[in-house]
Structure formats: C-alpha cells, structure tokens
Design an enzyme around this catalytic site. Structure first.
Site, PDB file in Angstrom:
ATOM      1  N   GLY A   1       5.936   8.428  -5.718  1.00  0.00           N
ATOM      2  CA  GLY A   1       4.480   8.432  -5.760  1.00  0.00           C
ATOM      3  C   GLY A   1       3.965   9.757  -5.230  1.00  0.00           C
ATOM      4  O   GLY A   1       4.710  10.747  -5.161  1.00  0.00           O
TER       5      GLY A   1
ATOM      6  N   GLY B   1      11.289   6.415  -4.369  1.00  0.00           N
ATOM      7  CA  GLY B   1       9.851   6.319  -4.581  1.00  0.00           C
ATOM      8  C   GLY B   1       9.237   7.686  -4.803  1.00  0.00           C
ATOM      9  O   GLY B   1       9.288   8.544  -3.915  1.00  0.00           O
TER      10      GLY B   1
ATOM     11  N   LYS C   1      -5.997  -2.568   9.096  1.00  0.00           N
ATOM     12  CA  LYS C   1      -5.530  -2.420   7.721  1.00  0.00           C
ATOM     13  C   LYS C   1      -6.257  -3.437   6.854  1.00  0.00           C
ATOM     14  O   LYS C   1      -6.731  -4.475   7.344  1.00  0.00           O
ATOM     15  CB  LYS C   1      -4.026  -2.664   7.630  1.00  0.00           C
ATOM     16  CG  LYS C   1      -3.354  -1.962   6.464  1.00  0.00           C
ATOM     17  CD  LYS C   1      -3.189  -0.472   6.710  1.00  0.00           C
ATOM     18  CE  LYS C   1      -2.344   0.184   5.629  1.00  0.00           C
ATOM     19  NZ  LYS C   1      -2.033   1.587   5.933  1.00  0.00           N
TER      20      LYS C   1
END
Length: 346
Positions: free
Chosen positions: A182, A180, A80
């Site tokens: 998104g 959320g 990551k």
C-alpha cells in the site's frame, strides 16, 4: 457479550457505537486514554465479517494509539474509529459526513485522521461536519498523505534493528521482505532499494507486485511464502495478526520491523519471537511517523522539523532494545512499560 467483558477491553474511557439510518453508516469510535491530551487516531474503513471483529479491532487499535503517542512524546491520547463496510463499493460522502457528525458530538475528545480504507480526500469530506479532523489534502491546509512519514519512521526503525542485531550501520545487501504494498509499503520499498537493500515483496494485488518488481528489481513471492523466505528483515505492512502460532515457526528472519498495527495476534507471541532470537520492533513505536506528522499540521508546518522528529524513532528503539536486554523481558513488554510510565504520570 458486554463491551466490558471483551477480550481486548483495556480500561477504555469511552466506546461509542454510531448508526445513521439515512446513510447506512455503522461505525465504532473507541477512546482508550486521554491522560496526556485529547485522543487522536485514524478512521479505518473495512468490511469486517462481524460487529465483534470490528469491536476487537477498534479496541486494540485505540489502545495502541495511546502507547504510540506516549513514546512519540506527543501531548495526545489514544483513540481510533472503524467504519464497517467495503470502502471500494460502500463508501459514500453521506456516510463520511454522518461519521463527521458523530465525531463532532464528542466535542474535541477525539480527532480523526486517515487510515486503511480512507484518504485525505475523505478527511476533507468529514471536515465539512467537524473541525476535529487532520490529514486533509495539502491544498486544503492539511499535511496530505501521512503514509510517507510512516514509511520514513519504519525505514529508520529497520536501520536501528539492523544496527542492533546485525552490527551494520547501512543496509547494503540486507535482504528485506515487505508484506503489503500500500502507500506505506510502496514508499518503504523505494527507500530500502535506494539504501542498497535486496527487496523481496508480496501483496494480494498482483499488478502492484509486478510494478515493484519492474521498478525496483524486487523478487516476488506468494503471500503465504513470505514467512518462510530467506530474508534478514520481515516488514509486515498490511493488516495485523500476522505473527501467530502458524507463521512464527516458519520465520527465517533475524528481525521483524514493519508498519502494520497489531502484528502480534496475541501478546504471548512476543515471547515466541524472543525464543527464536528474532528481534521485534514494537509496531506502535516504529509506525508512529504518520501520527507525528499530522500533529504538526497548520500554517507553520515544516517538513524538516517533522522528519527530525520521525527519525528519532531510531534512538527510541535502541533504548527499548537495551531496556529489554537489561531487564530480561521482551521488546514488546519493555516498550509497553516505558509507554505506561509516560501516560500514567498524570
């Protein structure tokens, strides 16, 4: 504090701190484990309040990618990256290119992709400096926004949870709270409504909430009220750490199943959910759709093949739930155990 002493250090193979004076780039790339193959994981662009917070996030996220790839049956390791800064005002092509150069220096040990705060367009800019990037725009040979496949996987996971916990083979009348809105949360909301679920939503973006209320007939609640909402399924689709000492006692749901990474603030919170008889779908398993999608990129990309692979999350979750039941462990521990068996074989 040494990186090796960090609370979330988990035998990571490599942690690279990236600084480019010309562009102002500050980033960290963490490679957790490459037993199954080279590491792949998104690049998160976020205004961390401290370097320590950024390090904690990248260590936890990279570890999760190792486990995610293993359970998704992919020949990949876990990695990551995080770029420190506000993507709305501080993201520049120069910083993205500088980040690409750092990725290139790793020689293929890590490939990057879209994550919170980055887009397929950003990946195309990074691609100018390195070939070790996936998730570019479809018109440039990539597979486009992977969030659609992430949402598909979460949707399949919710179906598995509802079947296992509630004995229902459909979502008609099931009350789902989505935190959320998104790209993932928005597409998940669409799928849930089309499947007959009742939708309760929240987001710090009020205009977006009103759009979903108007478009899908959803019920809106304040961000802090979603935890105590009268729902069957809580789907965290924002940032991590939402399942903690303050929120878990408020939950009235039967199931937690969402796309956010690192939903458990600490590992012991899995037991806290179990104690309240709340079925938890391990986040790195249920949100693997985006990762699965980008591994299929190339001239032979077939969306139907990808969908079939992603929808297999349904059956993997059922296997995890049964394992947890048989061995009297949390679903989180059962998932970790199976993943470790896979990526430590080599």
């Amino acid at each position: 504090m040494s990186v090796f002493d960090a609370h979330d250090f988990d035998g990571h193979e490599q942690v690279t701190f990236c600084y480019d004076a010309a562009s102002g780039l500050k980033a960290i790339i963490a490679i957790h484990n490459t037993n199954l193959g080279p590491a792949l994981g998104g690049c998160r662009y976020w205004p961390y309040t401290s370097d320590e917070e950024a390090l904690k996030d990248v260590l936890r996220l990279s570890r999760g990618m190792t486990y995610k790839a293993a359970l998704a049956n992919l020949a990949l390791g876990g990695g990551k990256a995080v770029i420190i800064g506000d993507p709305r005002v501080e993201k520049t092509p120069e910083k993205l290119r500088a980040f690409g150069r750092f990725v290139e220096r790793l020689g293929g040990l890590y490939s990057t992709a879209e994550d919170v705060g980055t887009t397929p367009k950003d990946m195309s800019i990074i691609f100018e400096e390195t070939s070790h990037v996936v998730g570019r725009e479809a018109k440039e040979g990539g597979s486009g926004d992977p969030s659609i496949m992430t949402a598909l996987g979460v949707f399949a996971g919710i179906q598995a949870c509802v079947f296992y916990k509630m004995g229902k083979s459909n979502l008609n009348g099931v009350r789902v709270g989505v935190e959320g809105l998104g790209h993932v949360g928005l597409d998940l909301a669409r799928r849930l409504v089309e499947a007959g679920a009742t939708l309760i939503v929240t987001d710090i973006n009020k205009p977006l909430v009103q759009k979903v209320v108007h478009q899908y007939g959803a019920i809106a609640v304040k961000p802090d009220d979603i935890f105590g909402a009268d729902i069957d399924v809580f789907a965290p689709c924002a940032l991590g750490g939402v399942l903690n000492n303050e929120t878990i006692p408020k939950l009235k749901c039967k199931i937690v199943a969402g796309s956010a990474n690192n939903q458990l603030a600490e590992s012991y919170h899995a037991a806290a959910l179990e104690k309240r008889r709340i079925l938890y779908a391990p986040d790195y398993l249920i949100n693997a759709g985006g990762l699965i999608n980008v591994t299929y990129e190339g001239p032979d990309y077939d969306i139907e093949v990808v969908k079939e692979h992603v929808e297999g999350i349904y059956y993997t979750l059922l296997e995890i739930f049964e394992t947890a039941k048989v061995f009297h462990m949390t679903t989180s521990d059962a998932s970790d155990r199976l993943a470790r068996e896979i990526f430590t074989k080599k």
